[in-house]
Structures are given as C-alpha cells and as structure tokens.
Scaffold this active site. Structure first.
Site, PDB file in Angstrom:
ATOM      1  N   SER A 107       0.856  -1.232  -0.101  1.00  0.00           N
ATOM      2  CA  SER A 107       0.052   0.040  -0.154  1.00  0.00           C
ATOM      3  C   SER A 107       1.069   1.143   0.006  1.00  0.00           C
ATOM      4  CB  SER A 107      -0.801  -0.245   1.228  1.00  0.00           C
ATOM      5  OG  SER A 107      -1.621   1.201   1.432  1.00  0.00           O
ATOM      6  N   LYS A 151      -0.891  -0.927  -4.389  1.00  0.00           N
ATOM      7  CA  LYS A 151      -2.272  -0.055  -4.017  1.00  0.00           C
ATOM      8  C   LYS A 151      -2.019   1.159  -3.673  1.00  0.00           C
ATOM      9  CE  LYS A 151      -4.680   0.251   0.426  1.00  0.00           C
ATOM     10  NZ  LYS A 151      -5.498  -0.630   1.570  1.00  0.00           N
ATOM     11  N   LYS A 158      -2.876   5.125  -2.351  1.00  0.00           N
ATOM     12  CA  LYS A 158      -3.801   6.054  -1.837  1.00  0.00           C
ATOM     13  C   LYS A 158      -3.944   7.138  -2.692  1.00  0.00           C
ATOM     14  CE  LYS A 158      -4.201   4.098   2.702  1.00  0.00           C
ATOM     15  NZ  LYS A 158      -5.278   3.498   3.130  1.00  0.00           N
ATOM     16  N   ASP A 163      -7.046   3.178  -3.296  1.00  0.00           N
ATOM     17  CA  ASP A 163      -7.844   3.137  -1.643  1.00  0.00           C
ATOM     18  C   ASP A 163      -7.945   4.787  -1.801  1.00  0.00           C
ATOM     19  OD1 ASP A 163      -8.980   3.009   0.647  1.00  0.00           O
ATOM     20  OD2 ASP A 163      -7.316   1.894   1.610  1.00  0.00           O
ATOM     21  N   GLU A 214     -10.960   0.900  -3.687  1.00  0.00           N
ATOM     22  CA  GLU A 214     -11.197   0.442  -1.984  1.00  0.00           C
ATOM     23  C   GLU A 214     -11.795   1.620  -1.485  1.00  0.00           C
ATOM     24  OE1 GLU A 214      -7.800  -1.103  -0.177  1.00  0.00           O
ATOM     25  OE2 GLU A 214      -8.372  -0.907   1.716  1.00  0.00           O
ATOM     26  N   ASP A 234     -13.794  -1.309   2.804  1.00  0.00           N
ATOM     27  CA  ASP A 234     -13.037  -1.566   4.043  1.00  0.00           C
ATOM     28  C   ASP A 234     -13.645  -1.129   5.293  1.00  0.00           C
ATOM     29  OD1 ASP A 234     -11.251  -1.109   5.887  1.00  0.00           O
ATOM     30  OD2 ASP A 234      -9.674  -0.290   4.553  1.00  0.00           O
ATOM     31  N   LYS A 290     -10.221  -6.833   7.952  1.00  0.00           N
ATOM     32  CA  LYS A 290      -9.427  -6.481   9.102  1.00  0.00           C
ATOM     33  C   LYS A 290     -10.024  -7.028  10.464  1.00  0.00           C
ATOM     34  CE  LYS A 290      -7.713  -2.150   6.788  1.00  0.00           C
ATOM     35  NZ  LYS A 290      -7.743  -0.507   6.934  1.00  0.00           N
ATOM     36  N   GLY A 344      -4.686  -3.993   6.127  1.00  0.00           N
ATOM     37  CA  GLY A 344      -3.491  -3.714   7.394  1.00  0.00           C
ATOM     38  C   GLY A 344      -3.917  -2.315   8.129  1.00  0.00           C
TER      39      GLY A 344
HETATM   40  O1  OSB Z   1      -7.206   1.802   4.552  1.00  0.00           O
HETATM   41  O2  OSB Z   1      -6.350   0.086   4.284  1.00  0.00           O
HETATM   42  C1  OSB Z   1      -6.486   1.144   4.847  1.00  0.00           C
HETATM   43  C2  OSB Z   1      -3.171   2.433   6.643  1.00  0.00           C
HETATM   44  C3  OSB Z   1      -3.919   3.157   7.765  1.00  0.00           C
HETATM   45  C4  OSB Z   1      -5.207   3.062   7.870  1.00  0.00           C
HETATM   46  C5  OSB Z   1      -6.020   2.638   6.798  1.00  0.00           C
HETATM   47  C6  OSB Z   1      -5.486   1.829   5.694  1.00  0.00           C
HETATM   48  C7  OSB Z   1      -4.013   1.559   5.729  1.00  0.00           C
HETATM   49  C8  OSB Z   1      -3.536   1.158   4.582  1.00  0.00           C
HETATM   50  C9  OSB Z   1      -2.027   0.633   4.927  1.00  0.00           C
HETATM   51  O3  OSB Z   1      -3.742   1.254   3.459  1.00  0.00           O
HETATM   52  C10 OSB Z   1      -2.229  -0.920   5.079  1.00  0.00           C
HETATM   53  C11 OSB Z   1      -0.937  -1.476   5.776  1.00  0.00           C
HETATM   54  O4  OSB Z   1      -0.033  -1.780   4.875  1.00  0.00           O
HETATM   55  O5  OSB Z   1      -0.871  -1.874   6.747  1.00  0.00           O
HETATM   56 MG    MG Z   2      -8.591   0.789   3.092  1.00  0.00          MG
END
Ligand code: OSB
Ligand code: MG
Length: 370
Positions: A135, A161, A163, A188, A213, A238, A262, A290
């Site tokens: 990510s 992925k 952001k 995402d 996402e 999510d 999660k 994550g």
């Molecule tokens: O939305 O998946 C998410 C990190 C912090 C809060 C929300 C998210 C994320 C990530 C990173 O996208 C996920 C990871 O690699 O732990």
């Molecule tokens: Mg997410």
C-alpha cells in the site's frame, strides 16, 4: 484461562518514511499493546487504533479508556473459557470494535499457547503460504510515487495499491498505468469522495484497476451500491464493513465485489471469520487489510489470511516496509517470491515477542491486577 493481570502499554514507533493517506500523514505508529497474564502464560494483542479518530471513530485514547474501564473489569479475575466467552462478557459495549479486538486477539494468543496449537490450526486455515501486496501513500510528486512503485515491484510485491485523495487521483492513476501497463493496481480513497464524484470513478474504468477501495462514506453501503452500478471496476469495501451482518447487507444490495477484512475493525478474529464465511458463501473474494500494525498484529494477520476465501494479495507487508524496528523476533519477512509462510505445527515457524523492543518504544503503561 483465569485472567490475573492486564497490562496496557502505549508505544510509539517512528515510521521509516512518512505515510500519507487522504486523512492524515503518519510519522509515528502510536499503538497499544495488551498483555493478558493467565496461569503462567502471557497472551499478546495489539490495538490497531491511531493517535486520533481519523480512520474510524476510535483512537488510542478511547481504546485505552474502554479497555481499562469497561473490558478489564469484565474479565479480571474471571475464568475465560475461549474467545466466544470473552466476547459474550463484553457484549454490553456498543461500538468500540478496535478496543474489543485488541483484547480478543490476546485471548486467541492465550488459547494458542494453552492448547499448543498454531493460530492457523485454531482458525481452520488452509493455505500454507499467502501473497502480499503493498500500500503506497500519497507522495509529494508523481515521480516520487513511480520510484516507490519500482522499488516494491523489484521486491516482488504482487499488487500495488495507491492511496488517493481529491487532487491526487485520476492523473496519478493515468501516469502509473502508462509506466506500468501490466501491474495489478488498486486505489484506496479512505472515504474521501461522494456520489458527486461519480464521473471521476467512471473515468477510472479505463485503467483496469483490480478494485477501488472505500471510495465513499466510512459508514455507507447505499451510495456504494449506486456507484457500483455505474462502474465496471469492482468496489472493495473496507471501513463500512464492521460485522458479518454488514457484509451480508452490502452483498445483498451489490454495494461491492470484494471485501477487505481487518480483524481489528470488526471486534476481532471471531467476527472476521464470520465475514469471511458470508463472503465465501456469496462468491465474494476477500483479502486481509492492514493498519500499519506492529509485529504482534502483523503476525496474527498472516494466520487469519490463511483461511480459504482470502484469495487476493494482502496488506501484510514485511515489517521493513514501515519500520526500522519491530516488536517480534524475527521480524515479518517476505520470501523471495514475496509471500509469507503461515506459521503452523509442521513448518516450525514461530514468532516471539521482543519485550525489550516494547520497553524501548513504551511511553506509558497501565497495570490492572485482580
Ligand atoms: O485503509 O487500508 C487502509 C493504513 C492505515 C489506515 C487504513 C489503511 C491503511 C493502509 C495500509 O492502506 C495498510 C498496511 O499496509 O498496513
Ligand atoms: Mg483501506
């Protein structure tokens, strides 16, 4: 498992590189580690909340309050048979899933040690090796992002992925797709958009993303269903899915084609498995999300992701993707094929908690005794 003592340790671990999402720029992983002492063993759980309620309504302050003042009195001195027994004792608490999950995870850890079974075996995992994705946060420039993508592709990550946020979306996707025509790519938004942006998401279809996402509201499924109808790319929920009931409802109105699970967001591994099962029965593939967790949470995610319907690459990167220092021995490390081996009785893979590392990262501690 008689709960004799509970420690709640607040730790701060700096990120190796800042991680920017649509809701904040993280520089330090602020987290709570829960230790449950029971009959000579210690079970560990990691609270996945952040320093502020930016991802969902909880943060480490609210979680500390709920664990110390609500959960601890309900379990201290009590004989807790298993995770279900724990969950029934804290069922009076509305919401506050991240707090409930942190202690639930520690109960699973106690059970694992008491029964001398791997978490994979206890959960009914079927996969011995899982694929991981990366990510990537919002970067100062597209060039910086392209460099990061190159680095992680070289390490073998199976899915990239990105952001996004308003102003860092379509142009970025276009540029990345141009440089990397064939990679498995997703975005995402962490709820940064509304249905007013429907044309933006229609335009995304051209870049064959594996999924989009959580584009819309953090508690929404209705508008997601409207958006899903208007676009080809599957939506992956999510934030919106905090229970198996939520998953059932979202699937029944076609609000998504994929769900990211999660265990933290839904009150623990027990509910995560129920979400997994609802998705599997409905042909909805899932992957393990994550929260930039430290090693304790990261290792438990590996076992959860070994269940059969976890078929897409997971946000369970190597520890070094986020941190110089972690709290397990060994750190979470990827294989040369960028997979993670799921610990079980046969392969002898085992992670220990590095108490000295926790102590170095500790900023506060609460000790609750029976
Ligand atoms: O939305 O998946 C998410 C990190 C912090 C809060 C929300 C998210 C994320 C990530 C990173 O996208 C996920 C990871 O690699 O732990
Ligand atoms: Mg997410």
């Amino acid at each position: 498992m008689k709960i004799e003592r509970i420690d709640i340790i607040r730790v701060n671990n700096p990120f190796a590189h800042p991680f920017q999402t649509s809701f904040t720029k993280f520089t330090v992983r602020d987290a709570l580690i829960v230790k449950l002492y029971s009959e000579g063993i210690v079970g560990y759980g990691e609270c996945k909340a952040f320093f502020a309620p930016l991802y969902n309504p909880e943060d480490n302050g609210t979680c500390l309050h709920i664990i110390k003042n609500m959960i601890a009195p309900a379990i201290i001195g009590k004989d807790i048979a298993d995770p279900d027994d724990y969950l029934s004792r804290v069922a009076f608490i509305r919401g506050n899933k991240l707090a409930i999950a942190a202690v639930e995870n520690a109960i699973w850890d106690l059970k694992m040690q008491r029964d001398q079974k791997s978490l994979k075996t206890l959960l009914g995992g079927t996969q011995s090796e899982i694929k991981v994705g990366v990510s990537l946060g919002i970067e100062p420039t597209v060039t910086d992002l392209l460099k990061k993508i190159e680095k992680y592709l070289a390490e073998g990550y199976h899915r990239t992925k990105i952001k996004i946020k308003p102003g860092w979306d379509l142009e970025v996707v276009k540029a990345v797709r141009k440089h990397f025509p064939d990679i498995v790519m997703t975005i995402d938004a962490n709820s940064a958009y509304s249905l007013d942006d429907i044309d933006l998401f229609k335009a995304m279809d051209e870049y064959h993303l594996a999924y989009i996402e959580q584009p819309l509201g953090e508690d929404d499924i209705i508008d997601h269903a409207v958006l899903q109808k208007a676009i080809q790319t599957p939506i992956c929920l999510d934030e919106s899915i905090i229970s198996a009931e939520d998953a059932r409802k979202a699937i029944s109105i076609n609000a998504c084609g994929i769900i990211n699970i999660k265990s933290s967001r839904c009150g623990g591994i027990t509910e995560a498995i129920k979400i997994h099962d609802v998705c599997m029965a409905n042909g909805i593939p899932v992957w393990c999300g994550g929260m930039t967790e430290l090693g304790i949470g990261r290792v438990q995610n590996i076992s959860l992701a070994s269940l059969p319907n976890f078929t897409l690459a997971h946000d369970i990167a190597a520890s070094n993707r986020y941190f110089h220092e972690d709290i397990t021995i060994p750190y979470v490390n990827i294989t040369k094929d960028c997979t993670l081996i799921v610990p079980d009785e046969q392969n002898g893979i085992h992670y220990d908690v590095d108490e000295a590392a926790i102590e170095r990262m500790m900023v506060a501690i609460e000790v609750i005794k029976a």
